[in-house]
Design a protein around this motif. Sequence first.
Motif, PDB file in Angstrom:
ATOM      1  N   ALA A  84      42.405  43.644  34.120  1.00  0.00           N
ATOM      2  CA  ALA A  84      42.578  44.753  35.074  1.00  0.00           C
ATOM      3  C   ALA A  84      42.993  44.200  36.432  1.00  0.00           C
ATOM      4  O   ALA A  84      43.907  44.726  37.082  1.00  0.00           O
ATOM      5  N   ALA A  85      42.344  43.137  36.864  1.00  0.00           N
ATOM      6  CA  ALA A  85      42.653  42.552  38.175  1.00  0.00           C
ATOM      7  C   ALA A  85      44.060  41.951  38.186  1.00  0.00           C
ATOM      8  O   ALA A  85      44.802  42.095  39.163  1.00  0.00           O
ATOM      9  N   ARG A  86      44.434  41.302  37.086  1.00  0.00           N
ATOM     10  CA  ARG A  86      45.778  40.691  37.007  1.00  0.00           C
ATOM     11  C   ARG A  86      46.869  41.760  37.120  1.00  0.00           C
ATOM     12  O   ARG A  86      47.911  41.543  37.729  1.00  0.00           O
ATOM     13  N   GLN A 113      41.877  31.028  36.333  1.00  0.00           N
ATOM     14  CA  GLN A 113      43.049  31.916  36.371  1.00  0.00           C
ATOM     15  C   GLN A 113      43.369  32.388  37.794  1.00  0.00           C
ATOM     16  O   GLN A 113      44.132  33.329  37.976  1.00  0.00           O
ATOM     17  N   HIS A 114      42.741  31.751  38.777  1.00  0.00           N
ATOM     18  CA  HIS A 114      42.967  32.064  40.197  1.00  0.00           C
ATOM     19  C   HIS A 114      42.719  33.548  40.495  1.00  0.00           C
ATOM     20  O   HIS A 114      43.459  34.173  41.243  1.00  0.00           O
ATOM     21  N   GLN A 118      39.432  38.249  43.428  1.00  0.00           N
ATOM     22  CA  GLN A 118      39.522  39.651  43.002  1.00  0.00           C
ATOM     23  C   GLN A 118      38.390  40.082  42.075  1.00  0.00           C
ATOM     24  O   GLN A 118      38.095  41.268  41.981  1.00  0.00           O
ATOM     25  N   VAL A 119      37.831  39.131  41.330  1.00  0.00           N
ATOM     26  CA  VAL A 119      36.781  39.520  40.374  1.00  0.00           C
ATOM     27  C   VAL A 119      35.494  38.777  40.671  1.00  0.00           C
ATOM     28  O   VAL A 119      35.506  37.646  41.147  1.00  0.00           O
ATOM     29  N   GLU A 120      34.413  39.449  40.369  1.00  0.00           N
ATOM     30  CA  GLU A 120      33.089  38.887  40.618  1.00  0.00           C
ATOM     31  C   GLU A 120      32.240  39.228  39.398  1.00  0.00           C
ATOM     32  O   GLU A 120      32.353  40.331  38.868  1.00  0.00           O
ATOM     33  N   PHE A 121      31.419  38.274  38.978  1.00  0.00           N
ATOM     34  CA  PHE A 121      30.573  38.535  37.803  1.00  0.00           C
ATOM     35  C   PHE A 121      29.110  38.341  38.172  1.00  0.00           C
ATOM     36  O   PHE A 121      28.745  37.318  38.751  1.00  0.00           O
TER      37      PHE A 121
END
Length: 311
Positions: A84-86, A113-114, A118-121
Amino acid sequence: MSDETTNDQTQHERQTPPQPPKREHPSTYVVQDRENERELRRLTIQDQMITNGMGGVLPEQPDPTIFQRVLDVGCGTGGWAMEAARNDPAMSVVGIDISQRMMEYARAQAAAQHLGDQVEFQVMDALRILEFPDAFFDLVNLRFGISFLRTWDWPKMLSELLRVTRPGGIIRVTDEEVIHLSNSPALTQFWELFQLSFYRAGHLFANTTSGLTDHLPRLLTQHGCQSVQAKAHALALPARTPEGQAYYDDVEHVVQTTRPFLQKWAGSAAREYDDLRQRILEEMQRPDFRATWNLLTVWGTKPGAPHPTTG
Ligand SMILES: C[S@@+](CC[C@H](N)C(=O)[O-])C[C@H]1O[C@@H](n2cnc3c(N)ncnc32)[C@H](O)[C@@H]1O
């Protein structure tokens, strides 16, 4: 054990005061062991197969760019969140999962994946409370909640999903029909065991293949979503195709990782289970093997969107 390891441990013990044992609430997930490496590998395979088969992460949403803040609940290895972020560099996505191991893996993947900006877990038990402010997300996503939500968990889950979604935002749930249709009698027998186990463990409203999916539109509506819509997907998984191979790998793993769950709830004896596993793998390797996995995405809007002013 090498001297080096012993020294390391001694040093570590000297620096760290004794900690009380970590209390974890028992998981309702079909795989009890949150560190299970085979389950982690299985979820990476399954995630890609499902997202590709459905035509992307948000195939039914007319304009996914309106979602700036997104939450993925029970995100597993994080594949959906990262995809989704990509697709949209302006989107920020939070994935939560009860498994620390899954979250470590997902973070490492995001960094590689750089996508780290944008993403956080985060490790979080979605059955307790979602540790986010009210009205924080534009879209909340939940795929394969069947694997850990019992029928009685849905009201609280949906009310939490609604709470963290902004007025006018979207609550999106994708789940499966439990019995994947195929020309393998052994595989059908396995999914029937699965259905019975899910039903007995409380994950299905009825002891039928669509014992959850039939109920999703009603659940979303009853718990406060508006304009509820649904889209069905039928994933074709024939042998000798990349999808068929991914399905074979997924099944090979799932037969192992869910074995304690099925033995507990369907009472299948160890010897019979081994025979069944063997027959499944043989039948799935036949060149004419084919299966169909039916999924349903149901989504609705959180009420209260401010109406655009006129004049
Ligand atoms: C079948 S996997 C689906 C993963 C991902 N949503 C996907 O579709 O690829 C279900 C995930 O839910 C997680 N899970 C189970 N119980 C949970 C809970 N109480 N809170 C948050 N995550 C949970 C599991 O660790 C697992 O990663």
